[in-house]
Design a protein around this motif. Structure first.
Motif, PDB file in Angstrom:
ATOM      1  N   LYS A 260       0.835  -1.202   0.000  1.00  0.00           N
ATOM      2  CA  LYS A 260       0.000   0.000   0.000  1.00  0.00           C
ATOM      3  C   LYS A 260       0.874   1.258   0.000  1.00  0.00           C
ATOM      4  CE  LYS A 260      -3.688   2.230   2.558  1.00  0.00           C
ATOM      5  NZ  LYS A 260      -4.373   2.291   3.849  1.00  0.00           N
ATOM      6  N   GLU A 261       1.916   1.206   0.834  1.00  0.00           N
ATOM      7  CA  GLU A 261       2.829   2.359   0.887  1.00  0.00           C
ATOM      8  C   GLU A 261       3.539   2.547  -0.461  1.00  0.00           C
ATOM      9  OE1 GLU A 261       2.865   0.043   3.421  1.00  0.00           O
ATOM     10  OE2 GLU A 261       1.755   1.316   4.816  1.00  0.00           O
TER      11      GLU A 261
ATOM     12  N   THR B 245       1.183   4.103  -2.868  1.00  0.00           N
ATOM     13  CA  THR B 245       1.037   5.527  -2.558  1.00  0.00           C
ATOM     14  C   THR B 245       2.250   6.309  -3.065  1.00  0.00           C
ATOM     15  OG1 THR B 245      -0.235   4.944  -0.599  1.00  0.00           O
ATOM     16  CG2 THR B 245       0.643   7.181  -0.694  1.00  0.00           C
ATOM     17  N   LEU B 246       3.447   5.749  -2.796  1.00  0.00           N
ATOM     18  CA  LEU B 246       4.672   6.422  -3.253  1.00  0.00           C
ATOM     19  C   LEU B 246       4.665   6.593  -4.771  1.00  0.00           C
ATOM     20  CD1 LEU B 246       7.348   4.705  -0.986  1.00  0.00           C
ATOM     21  CD2 LEU B 246       6.913   7.154  -1.131  1.00  0.00           C
ATOM     22  N   LYS B 247       4.256   5.531  -5.464  1.00  0.00           N
ATOM     23  CA  LYS B 247       4.225   5.622  -6.933  1.00  0.00           C
ATOM     24  C   LYS B 247       3.193   6.661  -7.371  1.00  0.00           C
ATOM     25  CE  LYS B 247       5.257   1.442  -9.096  1.00  0.00           C
ATOM     26  NZ  LYS B 247       4.933   0.053  -9.475  1.00  0.00           N
ATOM     27  N   LEU B 248       2.080   6.672  -6.681  1.00  0.00           N
ATOM     28  CA  LEU B 248       1.018   7.598  -7.071  1.00  0.00           C
ATOM     29  C   LEU B 248       1.450   9.049  -6.887  1.00  0.00           C
ATOM     30  CD1 LEU B 248      -1.939   7.501  -8.035  1.00  0.00           C
ATOM     31  CD2 LEU B 248      -2.602   7.906  -5.685  1.00  0.00           C
ATOM     32  N   ILE B 249       2.161   9.307  -5.792  1.00  0.00           N
ATOM     33  CA  ILE B 249       2.538  10.710  -5.567  1.00  0.00           C
ATOM     34  C   ILE B 249       3.801  11.089  -6.331  1.00  0.00           C
ATOM     35  CG2 ILE B 249       1.369  10.862  -3.332  1.00  0.00           C
ATOM     36  CD1 ILE B 249       4.022  10.556  -1.951  1.00  0.00           C
ATOM     37  N   GLY B 250       4.321  10.138  -7.094  1.00  0.00           N
ATOM     38  CA  GLY B 250       5.394  10.506  -8.027  1.00  0.00           C
ATOM     39  C   GLY B 250       6.772   9.961  -7.725  1.00  0.00           C
TER      40      GLY B 250
ATOM     41  N   PRO C 225      -0.231   1.877  -9.131  1.00  0.00           N
ATOM     42  CA  PRO C 225      -0.455   3.014  -8.226  1.00  0.00           C
ATOM     43  C   PRO C 225      -1.937   3.276  -7.970  1.00  0.00           C
ATOM     44  CG  PRO C 225       0.457   3.736 -10.350  1.00  0.00           C
ATOM     45  CD  PRO C 225       0.542   2.250 -10.320  1.00  0.00           C
ATOM     46  N   ALA C 226      -2.780   2.837  -8.896  1.00  0.00           N
ATOM     47  CA  ALA C 226      -4.225   3.057  -8.725  1.00  0.00           C
ATOM     48  C   ALA C 226      -4.753   2.339  -7.491  1.00  0.00           C
ATOM     49  CB  ALA C 226      -4.977   2.585  -9.964  1.00  0.00           C
TER      50      ALA C 226
ATOM     51  N   ALA D  94      -3.709   2.553  -4.648  1.00  0.00           N
ATOM     52  CA  ALA D  94      -3.678   3.457  -3.490  1.00  0.00           C
ATOM     53  C   ALA D  94      -4.986   4.226  -3.375  1.00  0.00           C
ATOM     54  CB  ALA D  94      -2.514   4.436  -3.612  1.00  0.00           C
ATOM     55  N   LEU D  95      -5.659   4.384  -4.477  1.00  0.00           N
ATOM     56  CA  LEU D  95      -6.940   5.087  -4.471  1.00  0.00           C
ATOM     57  C   LEU D  95      -8.043   4.117  -4.092  1.00  0.00           C
ATOM     58  CD1 LEU D  95      -6.722   7.155  -7.754  1.00  0.00           C
ATOM     59  CD2 LEU D  95      -6.850   8.085  -5.459  1.00  0.00           C
ATOM     60  N   GLY D  96      -8.915   4.560  -3.268  1.00  0.00           N
ATOM     61  CA  GLY D  96     -10.085   3.757  -2.930  1.00  0.00           C
ATOM     62  C   GLY D  96      -9.769   2.552  -2.088  1.00  0.00           C
ATOM     63  N   SER D  97      -8.521   2.465  -1.519  1.00  0.00           N
ATOM     64  CA  SER D  97      -8.186   1.317  -0.674  1.00  0.00           C
ATOM     65  C   SER D  97      -8.456   1.675   0.773  1.00  0.00           C
ATOM     66  CB  SER D  97      -6.734   0.968  -0.861  1.00  0.00           C
ATOM     67  OG  SER D  97      -5.924   2.088  -0.618  1.00  0.00           O
TER      68      SER D  97
END
Lengths: 377, 249
Positions: A288-289, A292-297, A371-372, A374-377
């Motif tokens: 999950k972390e 999140t890291l991938k999602l925020i760049g 990375p998706a 991280a959304l909605g989890s």
């Protein structure tokens, strides 16, 4: 910002516990390597101690360790007269089991002629044998102390000197005594048995028999040529020191060596799998972390570094603890555990390599994380 | 409330002549093919302007998360055209390969369950975004503290996520989303885990951010109690923005 270090600090207890588990595993691997080295070193100790160049034994045998060898005591004189021989000495070897201070002692008795090849290489305490009878030099592993008396056969011996790490290939501590005492111990019959032998008409027979003659060659002589001369003219078997060592490691302890070697390989393989599983699980716990890291760049290198650095830290700490553990307990093993720096370095390199390879699984998993998630989890 | 199109006019929603921060034209996205094909988005066209706070509603499976993922450059559309903060990033294909860098540069994310990194304290959870953008550590931490103070959680700057309340954690998450001064903020159910009072506070904060930073906020929500905090509410049904758009403010 070092994410690996932060994560370790945050879960320090859990991380250290994992490292301790890994260190126990690596301690076992290291101890097995040490036992393997100890087995080979022990096997060679007895053969190397006299500092001989040539071993002369009974014709047609590869004694005295791989096969039984008995030759007349005066063989030493014949060998000493060969061209190129500087000095020769007779030796006997025998295993003995006795009780001392209410405990069992398994010993390897070496009989030698003081002042000739065959005795201990060096003394850790006390002195060498100076009298013809009833003095012994014992290894520290026997638990005997200087001045202590030990009954062997029908006689009592006094410990006058101590050696360190002198054991046979079977791991039995070595006791040195004079050749005369060892011959009496090995071949002399107890009075009732002697009377019985005499009654049935058996010849009394002398006891001047030895197991081998050891020779040192002159500085400019060739051990190979002297051994060849002994074989050709004296009808005996003769081996150079190198050949004797090969027999010891390739014949006498070969099976044990292979067994330990195979077991060590299996342990290394098991360690690899366990390290891979630990790293994979550690990565799974952080999916999950990572998402999140991938999602925020966060770039891939940050995520790879997170996994790889933790794997390497775990390997390094695990190896460090394991090495410290085995170094501090190795002397309590019943047989010698010989830890050599190069073995430690090789295992450390192997652990690092295993950590890098094993973290490949975790890295692969991490790089596949969407990375998706991280959304909605 | 009056029906409006999702494409705001050149004057923007409040009559300001500003360029949209997010422009979507005929964006479609389907998953699978043949009989298993699912059309998650169908010809979605949308403009979001600076200062706007938009609510995105719709039943489960209507395509809200897919739309958020498309705007966030996480999922590649199947067709259409998209411009973010003045840069065309998609025109039938991605025009940039470094999409993570694009996200880092232009987009802030706020999650339903804050998704703070459990091993970093509040300050570092915010500063990490700047760290990834290669901002010097001291400056990154100073900016993080400034944001935490702005969001009124400065007193919890050294606390780890496990010791933060839901509201505090969400504020720290908002601070993280704002750290790199993105002009597009995507929020996925930002108030779902909060009570109505805290949900209101968070939405007020988002409105404040949108106003102060001239940013556009789009939030997926099912939370009726915050509907009145949006400038506009868009509704997705079967992958289409339905024609009716409610203007709240």
């Amino acid at each position: 910002m070092n994410l690996a270090l932060r994560d370790i600090r945050h879960n320090l207890g859990r991380f250290l516990l994992t490292c301790v588990g890994l260190s126990l595993l690596l301690a076992v691997v290291l101890s097995m390597i040490g036992i393997y080295r100890g087995l080979v070193a022990d096997a060679l100790t007895l053969a190397r101690a006299p500092g001989a160049d040539i071993w002369v034994v009974e014709s047609g045998t590869r004694g005295p360790f791989a096969e039984a060898s008995r030759i007349p005591g005066d063989t030493r004189e014949q060998i000493a007269r060969l061209a190129g021989v500087a000095v020769a000495g007779s030796v006997t070897f025998q295993s003995i089991e006795t009780f001392h201070r209410a405990r069992k002692l398994r010993l390897q008795i070496v009989g030698y002629e003081p002042g000739r090849p065959g005795g201990p290489a060096e003394i850790a305490g006390g002195r060498m044998i100076a009298r013809s009878h009833f003095e012994i030099v014992a290894d520290q592993r026997t638990g005997l102390a200087l001045g202590e008396r030990l009954r062997l056969g029908r006689d009592e011996f006094t410990v006058v000197g101590l050696t360190r790490n002198m054991v046979s290939s079977g791991g039995d501590a070595i006791i040195y005594m004079t050749l005369l005492d060892s011959q009496a111990l090995q071949f002399e019959l107890a009075p009732p048995a002697a009377r019985r032998e005499k009654a049935r008409g058996a010849a009394g027979g002398g006891i001047d028999t030895v197991n081998a003659v050891l020779a040192r060659v002159a500085p400019n002589a060739s051990a190979i040529e002297v051994a060849e001369a002994a074989r050709r003219w004296k009808h005996l078997s003769a081996m150079t020191q190198g050949e004797q060592e090969t027999i010891l490691t390739r014949s006498v302890v070969e099976k044990a060596r292979q067994q330990i070697g195979l077991f060590t390989s299996i342990l290394l393989l098991v360690s690899t799998v366990i390290i891979a599983l630990i790293i994979y699980t550690m990565t799974m716990d952080k999916l999950k972390e990572i998402a999140t890291l991938k999602l925020i760049g966060a770039p891939d290198r940050r995520i790879v570094a997170l996994i790889l650095q933790q794997a390497l830290a775990m390997g390094a700490i695990g190896f460090g603890f394991g090495a410290m553990l085995i170094v501090s307990v190795k002397d309590y093993f019943p047989r010698r555990v010989l830890l050599q720096p190069e073995d430690g370095l090789m295992l450390a390199a192997a652990v690092i390599l295993v950590c890098v390879l094993a973290s490949g699984l975790g890295v692969r998993l991490a790089l596949k994380v969407d990375p998706a998630t991280a959304l909605g989890s | 409330m009056e029906p409006r199109t999702a494409l705001a006019g050149p004057d923007g929603p409040r009559g300001r002549a500003v360029a949209p921060l997010v422009e979507l034209r005929n964006i479609s996205k389907h998953f699978g093919a043949g009989e298993t094909r699912v059309d998650a988005l169908r010809d979605v066209s949308l403009d979001l302007h600076p200062g706007e706070v938009i609510g995105l509603l719709g039943p489960s499976g209507s395509g809200k998360t897919t739309l958020l993922n498309v705007i966030g450059c996480i999922v590649e559309p199947s067709s259409g055209w998209m411009r973010l903060d003045g840069e065309t990033v998609y025109d039938e294909k991605w025009l940039r390969h470094d999409l993570r860098a694009l996200r880092l540069e232009k987009i802030g994310f706020i999650f339903q369950f804050h998704n703070l990194l459990p091993f970093l304290d509040s300050t570092d959870n915010v500063a990490i975004v700047l760290d990834m953008a290669r901002v010097e550590r001291g400056a990154a931490r100073a900016r993080a503290v400034e944001l935490l103070d702005y969001l009124e959680v400065g007193n919890r700057r050294n606390a780890f996520p496990a010791s933060l309340s839901g509201g505090e954690a969400q504020r720290v998450a908002i601070a993280r989303a704002l750290a790199n001064r993105p002009r597009i903020i995507l929020a996925d159910e930002p108030t779902a885990a909060l009570d109505s009072q805290r949900a209101g506070i968070v939405m007020d904060l988002l409105r404040k951010v949108a106003r102060d930073q001239d940013a556009a906020v789009i939030a997926v929500t099912h939370d009726e109690k915050i509907y009145n905090r949006f400038d506009r509410i868009l509704t997705l049904r079967d992958g289409r923005l339905d024609g009716e758009e409610r203007e709240i403010r």
